[in-house]
Design a protein around this motif. Structure first.
Motif, short mmCIF file in Angstrom:
data_model
loop_
_atom_site.label_atom_id
_atom_site.label_comp_id
_atom_site.label_asym_id
_atom_site.label_seq_id
_atom_site.Cartn_x
_atom_site.Cartn_y
_atom_site.Cartn_z
N GLY A 59 0.71 -1.26 0.10
CA GLY A 59 -0.08 0.17 0.14
C GLY A 59 0.82 1.14 -0.03
O GLY A 59 0.40 2.33 0.45
N MET A 60 2.03 1.20 -0.51
CA MET A 60 2.83 2.37 -0.59
C MET A 60 3.42 2.89 0.80
O MET A 60 3.78 4.21 1.00
CB MET A 60 2.32 3.37 -1.68
N ARG A 61 3.17 2.07 1.93
CA ARG A 61 3.38 2.54 3.19
C ARG A 61 4.97 2.76 3.25
O ARG A 61 5.75 1.61 3.09
CB ARG A 61 3.09 1.65 3.99
N PRO A 62 5.54 3.87 3.67
CA PRO A 62 6.93 3.85 3.63
C PRO A 62 7.60 3.31 4.83
O PRO A 62 7.02 2.98 5.92
CB PRO A 62 7.06 5.43 4.15
N LEU A 63 8.79 2.84 4.65
CA LEU A 63 9.70 1.85 5.54
C LEU A 63 10.57 3.04 6.16
O LEU A 63 11.14 3.93 5.54
CB LEU A 63 10.46 0.85 4.96
N PRO A 64 11.03 2.76 7.38
CA PRO A 64 11.94 3.63 8.04
C PRO A 64 13.30 3.34 7.52
O PRO A 64 13.80 2.38 6.96
CB PRO A 64 11.86 3.24 9.53
N GLY A 65 14.18 4.52 7.24
CA GLY A 65 15.31 4.49 6.81
C GLY A 65 16.40 3.75 7.93
O GLY A 65 16.24 3.60 9.06
N ASP A 66 17.50 3.36 7.12
CA ASP A 66 18.68 2.59 7.87
C ASP A 66 19.52 4.03 8.80
O ASP A 66 19.65 4.92 8.17
CB ASP A 66 19.26 1.82 7.06
N PHE A 67 19.92 3.30 9.99
CA PHE A 67 20.92 4.34 10.67
C PHE A 67 22.14 3.36 10.77
O PHE A 67 22.38 2.32 11.69
CB PHE A 67 20.51 4.74 12.09
N VAL A 68 23.48 3.73 10.45
CA VAL A 68 24.62 3.13 10.67
C VAL A 68 25.28 4.17 11.63
O VAL A 68 25.70 5.20 11.26
CB VAL A 68 25.40 3.03 9.22
N PRO A 69 25.88 3.68 12.90
CA PRO A 69 26.37 4.46 13.82
C PRO A 69 28.01 4.73 13.33
O PRO A 69 28.49 4.01 12.66
CB PRO A 69 26.33 3.73 14.90
N GLY A 70 28.44 5.96 13.80
CA GLY A 70 29.73 6.40 13.47
C GLY A 70 30.81 5.89 14.45
O GLY A 70 30.24 5.56 15.52
N ARG A 71 31.91 6.28 14.28
CA ARG A 71 32.88 6.11 15.32
C ARG A 71 32.61 6.76 16.61
O ARG A 71 32.95 6.15 17.91
CB ARG A 71 34.22 6.33 14.95
N SER A 72 32.22 7.94 16.65
CA SER A 72 31.95 8.61 17.89
C SER A 72 30.87 7.88 18.52
O SER A 72 30.91 7.86 19.73
CB SER A 72 31.60 10.33 17.53
N ASP A 73 29.66 7.51 17.95
CA ASP A 73 28.54 6.86 18.37
C ASP A 73 29.26 5.42 19.24
O ASP A 73 28.75 5.25 20.25
CB ASP A 73 27.61 6.46 17.59
N LEU A 74 29.81 4.71 18.38
CA LEU A 74 30.46 3.56 18.95
C LEU A 74 31.40 3.99 20.14
O LEU A 74 31.12 3.07 21.24
CB LEU A 74 31.21 2.81 17.95
N TRP A 75 32.28 4.79 20.09
CA TRP A 75 32.97 5.01 21.51
C TRP A 75 32.23 5.46 22.53
O TRP A 75 32.40 5.23 23.78
CB TRP A 75 34.12 6.34 21.08
N ASP A 76 30.93 6.29 22.15
CA ASP A 76 29.92 6.92 23.44
C ASP A 76 29.58 5.43 23.86
O ASP A 76 29.26 5.64 25.45
CB ASP A 76 29.19 7.71 22.84
#
Length: 380
Positions: A59-76
């Motif tokens: 029904g053409m319902r949108p899917l959420p986009g993908d989020f790939v964490p960066g290095r700062s996110d991984l370090w936190d």
């Protein structure tokens, strides 16, 4: 007793605990660093967010986009958990290291207590540490062996001091008695008194010289020179030949070259004592003495054998103790002062040799002296 004045420091248990904890912290930090580096290789520098997309058939319902964490996110996200893990490792390392260090050092406390007990004069105490062999138990066994040797040595020295005091007191008491009798009896034969005093005095001098010789051998205070035991054996038998003839003893000599290093005077005295004992402690008549020297694979050998009555091996084992004169403590004219074999043993030990006394099957004694051999140049 002298103690070293040392400044206070950390205990070995605390040092081991800190070492265990530091090693665990370094290993944990290294492991966390490896994991972090491995993860960072597959993480982009900056976070990536993809826009929403439409999936067909829904029904053409949108899917959420993908989020790939960066290095700062991984370090936190990784840093707090890594810090918590290192803190836990520190606590485990300190507590576990303290317990392990205590268990490892428990045998050392027993050794220390035994050492203090021995320092206080209790040489009969033994550690007797149970368990399989390791470094601490080898140390405990070596310490027990040292205490056993010290206890035996101290007991021997006490017996020696008691016997020496008794032996030295005897001629002095006899001299005092003779002088008191002479003072109270003016008509007593002076020549007879002088002869008896001379005999007693000679015996005291011989005893004193024997004690000094024994002390010299024990201290190893002599210069080492090339010595041939065969020459010492020939000189000793030649010197004592008149005594042997007086006792009806025949001497057989088989003197092969036997070069060694040591004190010529002490080795000659040692050989003379052995031959003298073999002559005196022999059969009443038609006895024999055999003196032999030679080179063996384990060094040079001096052997002195004599006939005589059968001896108990347990009695033979005491012959090298000071003031032992065979089966009885007799004071015959040629019995000596009871230090002959004691001087022999001390001389052999001072020359890094071995002394063996064996009763012969037919009666008598066989004495074997083994000393390190030397080359013609005089070097061991």
């Amino acid at each position: 007793m002298t103690y070293v004045d040392r400044a206070p420091g950390l205990s070995v248990r605390l040092k081991l605990t800190l070492s265990y904890a530091a090693f665990l912290m370094i290993a944990g930090a290294g492991l966390i660093a490896v994991v972090l580096v491995f993860l960072l290789r597959y993480v982009p520098d900056e976070a990536i967010v993809t826009p929403p997309r439409h999936a067909p058939g829904l029904g053409m319902r949108p899917l959420p986009g993908d989020f790939v964490p960066g290095r700062s996110d991984l370090w936190d996200a990784f840093a707090p958990k890594a810090a918590l893990m290192l803190a836990l490792l520190l606590v485990v390392g300190l507590v576990g290291g303290w317990i392990l260090a205590g268990r490892m050092l428990a045998p050392l406390h027993r050794i220390t207590a035994a050492t203090r007990s021995a320092g206080g004069g209790s040489l009969s105490h033994r550690i007797r540490m149970p368990g399989r062999r390791d470094e601490f138990r080898e140390l405990a066994d070596a310490f027990d062996g040292m205490l056993a040797r010290l206890e035996a040595h101290v007991a021997e020295q006490r017996r020696f001091a008691a016997n020496a005091s008794h032996e030295l007191r005897t001629p002095l008491a006899i001299t005092q008695t003779l002088l008191e009798v002479a003072r109270s009896d003016r008509d007593r034969d002076t020549d007879e008194l002088l002869d008896r005093l001379q005999t007693v005095n000679t015996r005291a001098i011989d005893l004193t010289e024997a004690l000094l010789l024994l002390s010299r051998a024990d201290r190893r205070s002599f210069a080492r020179e090339p010595v041939d035991l065969s020459l010492a054996a020939e000189e000793a038998t030649e010197t004592l030949l008149p005594l042997a003839e007086k006792h009806g003893i025949s001497i057989a000599t088989d003197a092969e070259p036997a070069p060694t290093l040591g004190s010529p005077a002490l080795l000659l005295q040692m050989t003379t004592n052995l031959v003298h004992n073999a002559i005196v402690h022999n059969l009443p008549e038609h006895g024999t003495v055999r003196v032999a020297t030679g080179i063996r694979p384990d060094g040079v050998v001096l052997t002195v054998e004599n006939t005589g009555e059968r001896l108990d091996p347990r009695l033979v084992a005491t012959f090298t103790e000071p003031f032992q004169r065979g089966s009885e403590r007799v004071h015959a004219a040629q019995a000596g002062v009871g230090l002959g074999l004691a001087i022999v043993r001390s001389t052999v030990e001072a020359h890094d040799g071995a002394l063996t006394l064996d009763p012969r099957h037919d009666g008598g004694l066989r004495v074997t002296v083994r000393l390190p051999t030397t080359s013609k140049g005089g070097t061991l």
